[in-house]
Design an enzyme around this catalytic site. Structure first.
Site, PDB file in Angstrom:
ATOM      1  N   PHE A 139     -30.880  11.675  44.014  1.00  0.00           N
ATOM      2  CA  PHE A 139     -30.627  12.290  45.308  1.00  0.00           C
ATOM      3  C   PHE A 139     -29.538  13.348  45.240  1.00  0.00           C
ATOM      4  O   PHE A 139     -28.461  13.106  44.674  1.00  0.00           O
ATOM      5  CB  PHE A 139     -30.174  11.236  46.325  1.00  0.00           C
ATOM      6  CG  PHE A 139     -31.224  10.239  46.708  1.00  0.00           C
ATOM      7  CD1 PHE A 139     -31.974  10.405  47.859  1.00  0.00           C
ATOM      8  CD2 PHE A 139     -31.455   9.121  45.920  1.00  0.00           C
ATOM      9  CE1 PHE A 139     -32.932   9.476  48.222  1.00  0.00           C
ATOM     10  CE2 PHE A 139     -32.420   8.184  46.268  1.00  0.00           C
ATOM     11  CZ  PHE A 139     -33.169   8.371  47.427  1.00  0.00           C
ATOM     12  N   ASP A 140     -29.797  14.520  45.819  1.00  0.00           N
ATOM     13  CA  ASP A 140     -28.706  15.411  46.174  1.00  0.00           C
ATOM     14  C   ASP A 140     -27.915  14.716  47.290  1.00  0.00           C
ATOM     15  O   ASP A 140     -28.445  13.827  47.974  1.00  0.00           O
ATOM     16  CB  ASP A 140     -29.269  16.745  46.649  1.00  0.00           C
ATOM     17  CG  ASP A 140     -28.192  17.711  47.092  1.00  0.00           C
ATOM     18  OD1 ASP A 140     -27.141  17.774  46.425  1.00  0.00           O
ATOM     19  OD2 ASP A 140     -28.390  18.390  48.109  1.00  0.00           O
ATOM     20  N   MET A 141     -26.675  15.106  47.493  1.00  0.00           N
ATOM     21  CA  MET A 141     -25.867  14.451  48.521  1.00  0.00           C
ATOM     22  C   MET A 141     -25.813  15.240  49.830  1.00  0.00           C
ATOM     23  O   MET A 141     -26.282  14.783  50.863  1.00  0.00           O
ATOM     24  CB  MET A 141     -24.440  14.203  48.021  1.00  0.00           C
ATOM     25  CG  MET A 141     -23.604  13.393  49.011  1.00  0.00           C
ATOM     26  SD  MET A 141     -21.916  13.075  48.421  1.00  0.00           S
ATOM     27  CE  MET A 141     -21.200  14.708  48.619  1.00  0.00           C
TER      28      MET A 141
END
Length: 226
Positions: A7-9
């Site tokens: 996941f990107d944040m």
């Protein structure tokens, strides 16, 4: 074949990019430059070392005329002052369920202190690995951050899915040859057209993730944090 979700944040897990944009704009103003929100969203995912030259050129200045650390220091101070921590609705519960089925990683271009602070407060004990902008030399759109996560997770690229909301993040995932799901949080869906799948919003994203089937149960992986 699926073992891990990466996941990107900012913009995927937390609704934070408006605060990043405001902080960068203030830092640039204090240095006598002006930039727009869309300039910052266009380079979302890169770390300051790689992103600042692009932003300075957008302000019609030469990067070598400025102290990157001074700009970044102002940005960090302002971000910490204005930031209101908020995960997207339902995301924590979604991740808690996914953790029982997959290895989970965060890959962000933001500073290590910012990323770890957010993860520790909102998602304690959920992620198996965290890769920040301080952990790689080349940030998104280079594939290095995602390849680093794959290495730390000890899985194959073909066993991973990346979830991204930024143009540079999608580009990085595809350069790493990893399947990518795009969610258009701050950009038009058409801007993420290099992703393998674009979902309309976070609700549709979570519905899709919860429907994924793992190759195995990660609770039996030796050495995994329980």
């Amino acid at each position: 074949m699926l073992k891990a979700l990466i996941f990107d944040m900012d913009g995927v897990l937390v609704d934070s990019m408006p605060f990043h944009a405001a902080a960068w704009k203030k830092a640039f103003l204090e240095m006598g430059m002006e930039i727009q929100d869309e300039d910052i969203y266009a380079i979302e995912g890169s770390n300051p070392r790689n992103g600042l030259p692009l932003l300075i050129r957008k302000a019609r200045k030469e990067p070598e005329d400025f102290d990157f650390e001074a700009i970044t220091s102002i940005y960090r101070q302002e971000f910490n002052r204005i930031f209101k921590l908020k995960a997207f609705d339902g995301m924590k519960e979604c991740l808690e369920f996914l953790k029982s089925r997959f290895l989970l990683s965060v890959v962000s271009g933001s500073d290590r202190l910012i990323v770890n602070g957010i993860v520790d407060q909102l998602f304690p004990g959920i992620f198996d690995t965290v890769v920040t902008g301080d952990d790689v030399l080349n940030s998104k759109p280079d594939p290095d951050p995602f390849l680093k996560a794959v290495e730390l997770l000890n899985v194959g690229k073909e066993e991973c899915v990346v979830i991204e909301n930024a143009v540079l993040g999608v580009e990085a995932a595809k350069k790493a040859d990893i399947y990518c799901i795009g969610v258009p949080t701050y950009v038009k869906p058409s801007e993420l057209d290099r992703a393998d799948l674009v979902v309309g919003n976070h609700q549709k994203l979570m519905e899709h993730l919860l429907s994924l089937e793992p190759l195995f149960s990660p609770e039996f992986i030796p050495g995994r944090r329980r």
